[in-house]
Design a protein around this motif. Sequence first.
Motif, mmCIF file in Angstrom:
data_model
loop_
_atom_site.group_PDB
_atom_site.id
_atom_site.type_symbol
_atom_site.label_atom_id
_atom_site.label_comp_id
_atom_site.label_asym_id
_atom_site.label_seq_id
_atom_site.Cartn_x
_atom_site.Cartn_y
_atom_site.Cartn_z
ATOM 1 N N SER A 47 0.781 -1.198 0.081
ATOM 2 C CA SER A 47 -0.002 -0.124 0.142
ATOM 3 C C SER A 47 0.837 1.239 -0.052
ATOM 4 C CB SER A 47 -0.935 -0.142 1.393
ATOM 5 O OG SER A 47 -0.020 0.191 2.459
ATOM 6 N N ASP A 106 -9.583 -11.378 -2.511
ATOM 7 C CA ASP A 106 -10.519 -10.290 -2.481
ATOM 8 C C ASP A 106 -9.858 -9.126 -3.509
ATOM 9 O OD1 ASP A 106 -13.110 -9.388 -0.932
ATOM 10 O OD2 ASP A 106 -12.033 -7.728 -1.724
ATOM 11 N N ASP A 107 -11.099 -8.730 -4.284
ATOM 12 C CA ASP A 107 -10.365 -7.762 -5.240
ATOM 13 C C ASP A 107 -10.109 -6.413 -4.623
ATOM 14 O OD1 ASP A 107 -13.202 -6.936 -4.508
ATOM 15 O OD2 ASP A 107 -13.980 -7.243 -6.585
ATOM 16 N N GLU A 108 -10.375 -6.355 -3.272
ATOM 17 C CA GLU A 108 -10.084 -4.912 -2.751
ATOM 18 C C GLU A 108 -8.620 -4.976 -1.974
ATOM 19 O OE1 GLU A 108 -13.304 -3.827 0.009
ATOM 20 O OE2 GLU A 108 -14.738 -3.285 -1.712
ATOM 21 N N ASP A 109 -7.924 -6.094 -1.993
ATOM 22 C CA ASP A 109 -6.564 -6.531 -1.482
ATOM 23 C C ASP A 109 -5.727 -5.320 -2.306
ATOM 24 O OD1 ASP A 109 -7.869 -8.534 -0.054
ATOM 25 O OD2 ASP A 109 -6.810 -10.118 -1.113
ATOM 26 N N GLN A 110 -4.749 -4.878 -1.324
ATOM 27 C CA GLN A 110 -3.678 -4.121 -1.798
ATOM 28 C C GLN A 110 -2.274 -5.190 -2.076
ATOM 29 O OE1 GLN A 110 -3.737 0.108 -0.943
ATOM 30 N NE2 GLN A 110 -4.704 -0.708 1.111
ATOM 31 N N TYR A 128 -5.070 -9.663 -7.445
ATOM 32 C CA TYR A 128 -5.217 -10.129 -6.078
ATOM 33 C C TYR A 128 -5.693 -11.528 -5.992
ATOM 34 C CZ TYR A 128 -10.020 -10.132 -8.294
ATOM 35 O OH TYR A 128 -11.057 -10.471 -9.097
#
Length: 797
Positions: A769, A783-787, A780
Amino acid sequence: MLSKKMAVSLTSLITILALAFVAPTAMGGVLGKDFKTMITVDTTGTVLGENVVQTAESISLKVVFDKLVTSSETDDDGTFSTGDITVFAYNKRNNAIFPDPISGPPLDITISPTKATNTEFIIAIGGIDNADNPINADNPIAVVVTIDAGKVTNADPADVVKTNTGDDTLGTNAKGSLTFDIVAPPTAGTPKVVTLEDLPPIVLGPGVDDLFSFTVVLSEKAKELKKDHIDLANATIESDPVYAGAIAPAGVGDAEPVAATGPDDMHHRYIVTVMPKYESKDDIVIKIKSFEEASSADGDGPDGTLALKKSVLSMPYMVKVNSDANKKVGLSGTEKNLPKDVVVPANGYLVVAKNAGASQVRNPGDAKHGSGDIARRVNAKDQTYNLTGLDLGINLEGFLIRGGTIDLVSPNAGLMISEIMWATDAGSADRQWIEIANTTDADIKFGDKTHKVMIYEANEVLPDMMDAANNIVDRVSTLYKGTNIWSIAGIGQSGRTVGKIVEETDAAVDIEIVPTDRLISMERAMDTAGMYANGTMQGSWGTSMPPSQNFVDAAGGLFVGSPGTSAINPVADVVVTPDPEPTPVDVAMGDDIQITEIMVDTDSGRLPQWIELTSVAMGEVSLEGWEMVIDNAIDADVLGGGNAITVSLSGVTLDVSAHEGNLGQGQSALVVAWSAQRSSENIRADRVVDVGAQLGQTRRYQLLSYNGFRITLVPPQTGAIADFGDIAGNLHEEWELPMDGRSSIIRREMDAAGMMTKGTDANGWVLASATPLITGQPSYYGDDEDQGTPGQDAGGP
């Protein structure tokens, strides 16, 4: 006092007494014949291992006769009394026998039955440890207990003497004896065996040349750990253990770590390699003996001499090694017998489900029905197949991904595996099943252990299908020609159903099904003559197409397949393009593979942790024989609680390094805690190593501790000296893991000063991040919101 039957006895200052309980043996004697006498050490309390007892206030033995007998404290002929027991002890160092009780206090022996039937007795023995013969590290003692034959008479009221028939006597006991060691309690500074564990958990079988390795951890570095210190059953050892370095003491779960006893305050590991006796079908049993050696420090004994220390056994001191939970070492393949009397109807099918109810396959009726009974079933959907439950003990998805093989063994030719639901439902394998087709005009009924499924992992030797003695009628495998694993990706689909699916026949009741990811089976191609295509070739299998058939009504749309029937249109001639012959790939060298990115956070256990490996080799390389060892801080939330976890990396091949983003080019592999349903397009299924599937985990779990971990890559061992690859983590290092939600940490190649970093350096890692790398093409796993940037390479570690 002892009776005159006591041949040799022991002097005493400490009375030894304990209680034990063991079920009597089920074997029965024969009239007029000797019946069995068994003497064993109590298995609770002070027992350190098989026939090794630690001194304490008490100890006990037990005697189990194969027939009912009577007992008496007096020396009555025919009854079991103290006079029937002969005991002597000797010093194991000089073989000196302890003196007769005339010269000292008598040995105390008492017996008491533990069963009303008087088949089982406790022998309490006191009087072993005394001032003249103290039990300590310099005075190890062996005790021999004997009950001679013919001392005790069968008193079982169920046995009757048959006059003039040859059975004119009830019989007496056979000889029973036991030798056990008594060792001193460990004192501060005494070296001991801390742990003994198998490494790696490989599958063994006939014809496989793989040696089996395990590690021994001692509380201090031994001057010599020799092969003579190791006791083996069903395996042989050729060379002495190899020293593998020091590690910090660590406990298991909430237990305190075993204290280090050497001057460096460290534990020390040794790698032991054995060769299984493949002709044996029994477990490999490995034990570490107690052994003596000169202490590691000079002049610490009396008068400045070297002191002798004894390494005392410390649980766990032994390990049983099985190839997996369902078979013994020495057997190739896991055998699963198909249920007796179940029928595969003529020109019909049998669906074999891991869990018949959870599979959602419509239950047509009694699986023992043949064609005649099936024809009378009212619903036409139920007239082509039977359904039975059988847990194969594997997750078909992970099994096939790793190059698994399923053999169908039967005396009846014409049985074939025609469809497989390998998909999992949100990670659960309960929905999985295989369909067996009967291509003949006659019912085939299973006998007792006559029809079976044999399961082989990728590194097991497959039997010859052409050998008629093997009765192999069909084979399905993702391991083409024994070396090249083809992918099931796109041939079927795992998914996720919502809520509990219930079959409901009342039309007045509405059934609400929430659309979600479907589970899809794979079907095998067949020609118009009823012949199925080669089950070991990728081109022989296709994805099942809707509409679904033979599922319960409430499962419509969520399960795609045709269990118990066939939706495949036969073709005149099944032409399957042969899979390409595998091109030999070199195994990666120790410095070819690096740990480049790690996802530590689990989002409260909802998402899997993962470890990215990247190849820096100049060409395509294989990870065959490679392993990853994960050591965690003591943490009850982590799998193993602090014990090392070993992961096999075999089956993974990495491509040539591109160093240009490498999105989807296969230079990187992911080792994941458990299989996730969501990942970016660049994550290739054949380069994902599912630890959960390897270790048989059926739930989500934490693989890496937030408190600290160490990841060690272990290439195949080719020499006597243990060779290790890249190492990453902060365990035993003075820095904390950077954490920022579901942001991975990425390996730096160099620090700000231009110096190369190590995976164990704090300055070797940076949060994803905090870098511009995450602004590129999405990448990823979980989860597609992972960084993070799993599966990508930006120019090396």
